[in-house]
Design a protein around this motif. Structure first.
Motif, PDB file in Angstrom:
ATOM      1  N   ARG A   8      68.030  -1.298  66.887  1.00 33.19           N
ATOM      2  CA  ARG A   8      69.052  -2.273  66.548  1.00 33.19           C
ATOM      3  C   ARG A   8      70.423  -1.872  67.119  1.00 33.19           C
ATOM      4  N   ARG A  28      68.795 -10.694  69.202  1.00 32.05           N
ATOM      5  CA  ARG A  28      68.739  -9.238  69.331  1.00 32.05           C
ATOM      6  C   ARG A  28      69.003  -8.610  67.960  1.00 32.05           C
ATOM      7  N   PRO A  29      68.183  -7.666  67.513  1.00 31.53           N
ATOM      8  CA  PRO A  29      68.339  -7.125  66.161  1.00 31.53           C
ATOM      9  C   PRO A  29      69.601  -6.293  66.000  1.00 31.53           C
ATOM     10  N   GLN A 147      67.849 -14.091  60.824  1.00 36.11           N
ATOM     11  CA  GLN A 147      66.870 -13.066  60.450  1.00 36.11           C
ATOM     12  C   GLN A 147      67.019 -11.769  61.233  1.00 36.11           C
ATOM     13  N   SER A 148      67.694 -11.804  62.381  1.00 33.00           N
ATOM     14  CA  SER A 148      67.808 -10.610  63.222  1.00 33.00           C
ATOM     15  C   SER A 148      68.848  -9.625  62.705  1.00 33.00           C
ATOM     16  N   GLN A 150      70.534  -7.268  59.751  1.00 32.53           N
ATOM     17  CA  GLN A 150      70.429  -6.575  58.469  1.00 32.53           C
ATOM     18  C   GLN A 150      71.805  -6.036  58.111  1.00 32.53           C
ATOM     19  N   SER A 403      60.354  -5.240  68.593  1.00 31.87           N
ATOM     20  CA  SER A 403      60.570  -5.336  67.151  1.00 31.87           C
ATOM     21  C   SER A 403      61.540  -4.240  66.736  1.00 31.87           C
ATOM     22  N   ARG A 406      63.348  -3.050  59.613  1.00 38.17           N
ATOM     23  CA  ARG A 406      64.545  -2.935  58.779  1.00 38.17           C
ATOM     24  C   ARG A 406      64.704  -1.491  58.303  1.00 38.17           C
TER      25      ARG A 406
END
Length: 522
Positions: A8, A28-29, A147-148, A150, A403, A406
């Motif tokens: 991330r 992109r996370p 959703q990407s 946190q 992926s 989290r």
């Protein structure tokens, strides 16, 4: 130290710049480091004025850029001003699409306010003084659907992992008073968007956590810091003894409110052709002079705004009400308070810092837009423009992972936290010696006090970040032997000829100066 590695992007901060960058990075996370619950404690949410943009058909980005350069007292990078003002309209439209409820006219246009040093009305606002809160509401709502992203609430960044050339990670702790054992988090990129440093001063309009920690963290890692001496003092903090001080938005003066003293004298008319709408540094110094002379400066909204202040400027009205003031019938006492730091982590047009792997945006960055004196309501605009620029550059330079699970951080308590008494002494030192008007003796005295404070509290990273930023501000102010914009030296009252130089400063050089002065004064 516990080590976590993620694919991330790590964003330090949770204000407007941080959230906007996270949204622009999607899908992109991203993991965001937020000391407080989302939406709490960010300077962006407290912004009252709005977003400056050439939305009027009679206005133009070129005119907006020219006002920016003029207000910046010769220290604005003209190319940056053009880059930002050209993008302004797109960002207002983008925020509108995201659900921001800007004030609109009956025919659907944007209500535009005029603020200090603008040549025309170009500030897009929300309910008079609620722009920051409304923009943040809309962005947080969008973020919660993304959703990407946190968000690690209750977590603060205290140190960067760096070899002096590249940043590879960030050290995190719990943000409560108990403190915790640190956790090292390594991500695909590090973006600093954790605010400025106004809270380093005893009299400030900034939220309590905004005390230069992010800038100090970058400086301690070896990043160059630019324009550190240029701290903007807002002329009309409401002077009622609150910490932080409530803000009386400049839009009040744009709507005709005037500045008077306890004798009823309107003092700005003799000081500047634009009177109350002179550049902020001019008005702040006038307010400071009235305060020092015991003349109790006040903002008088009675004739120009009257009862409308209760509905059109509700945040100001609420601040007055809880302190027993009636702005419809009484003038509002005001003081000049640390408000915005034009200085910060030196970046380019992509938001890149001088260390590889590190980007910065928002008030934590120094892009060259503001020079020595920020044009009113350019702060939120700069945050938007460079948040997107950072997101685009990070996306180009980091792979998109398949992926990114989290993160689950498990902090162990250790009791380390900043000493409140030391923080109080630091803040009072900055207000007393590095404030609206400065001189060499006071700046040297401040550096000696900062050296002693840091020596007495060597183990706390959070406090060392504060002292690092305070040292950079003070050292840069001592080195600039002229007065320019928000930087006023009573012992060097003249402004040097020609354009103002921008002199990036590294912490090692500021510390060397500080240590020598501390040694000379012992």
């Amino acid at each position: 130290m516990q080590l976590l590695t993620t694919d991330r992007v790590v964003i330090v901060g949770a204000g407007l710049a941080a959230i906007y960058a996270a949204l622009k990075l999607a899908p992109r996370p991203v993991v965001m480091i937020s000391p407080d619950p989302l939406g709490v404690g960010a300077s962006s949410a407290w912004a009252q004025g709005g977003v400056a943009a050439a939305m009027n058909p009679n206005d133009s980005p070129e005119a907006h850029a020219a006002d920016t350069v003029r207000a910046g007292a010769g220290a604005v990078d003209a190319a940056v001003a053009e880059f930002v003002t050209r993008a302004a309209r797109d960002h207002v439209l983008d925020l509108t699409d995201l659900g921001t409820g800007f004030d609109r006219t009956s025919d659907g246009g944007y209500v535009l306010s005029r603020e200090a040093a603008h040549s025309m009305a170009r500030v897009v606002r929300v309910k008079g003084d609620q722009a920051g809160a409304e923009i943040m509401r809309a962005l947080i709502a969008e973020l919660r659907e993304t959703q990407s992203v946190q968000v690690l609430e209750g977590t603060q960044a205290v140190r960067l992992e760096s070899d002096g050339n590249r940043v590879t990670g960030v050290v995190l702790t719990r943000s409560d008073e108990a403190g915790s054992q640190p956790v090292l988090l390594r991500g695909s990129a590090i973006l600093l968007a954790g605010g400025g440093s106004g809270g380093l001063y005893a009299l400030t309009t900034n939220p309590p956590r905004i005390r230069g920690q992010v800038i100090g963290m970058a400086a301690r890692a070896g990043a160059a810091i630019a324009d550190a001496e240029f701290v903007q003092f807002h002329p009309t903090a409401i002077d009622v003894g609150e910490d932080p001080a409530p803000l009386a938005t400049e839009a009040l003066r744009g709507d005709g409110a005037v500045l008077i003293n306890r004798d009823g004298t309107r003092f700005m008319t003799d000081l500047h052709p634009e009177a109350e709408l002179a550049p902020r540094d001019v008005v702040a110094r006038a307010i400071y002079a009235q305060t020092q002379a015991g003349l109790r400066p006040m903002l008088d909204t009675r004739a120009a705004i009257g009862p409308r202040i209760l509905t059109e400027f509700p945040i100001v009205a609420q601040a007055c009400a809880r302190n027993g003031l009636d702005p419809v019938a009484q003038p509002i006492p005001v003081a000049a308070a640390a408000h915005y730091h034009m200085g910060g982590v030196a970046t380019d047009l992509n938001g890149r810092a001088t260390l590889d792997g590190l980007w910065a945006c928002g008030e934590a960055a120094s892009t060259g837009l503001h020079g020595a004196n920020r044009l009113a309501s350019n702060g939120l605009l700069e945050a938007l423009v460079f948040a997107r620029a950072c997101a685009q550059d990070i996306a180009k330079n980091t792979p998109l992972p398949d992926s990114a699970p989290r993160l689950d951080l498990d902090f162990q308590s250790d009791g380390q936290s900043a000493d409140p008494k030391a923080v109080t002494e630091l803040r009072q030192t900055m207000t007393d010696h590095v404030g609206v008007v400065r001189d060499g003796d006071g700046l040297r005295r401040a550096l000696a006090i900062l050296a002693k404070l840091e020596q007495d509290h060597p183990a706390c990273d959070a406090f060392k970040n504060m002292t690092a930023t305070a040292t950079l501000i003070t050292a840069a102010a001592l080195l600039r032997e002229e007065s320019r914009g928000a930087h006023c030296r009573s012992d060097f009252p003249q402004t040097e000829d020609g354009p103002g130089r921008r002199a990036p400063l590294h912490l090692r050089d500021a510390l060397a100066l500080r240590d020598q002065i501390a040694k000379d004064m012992t």
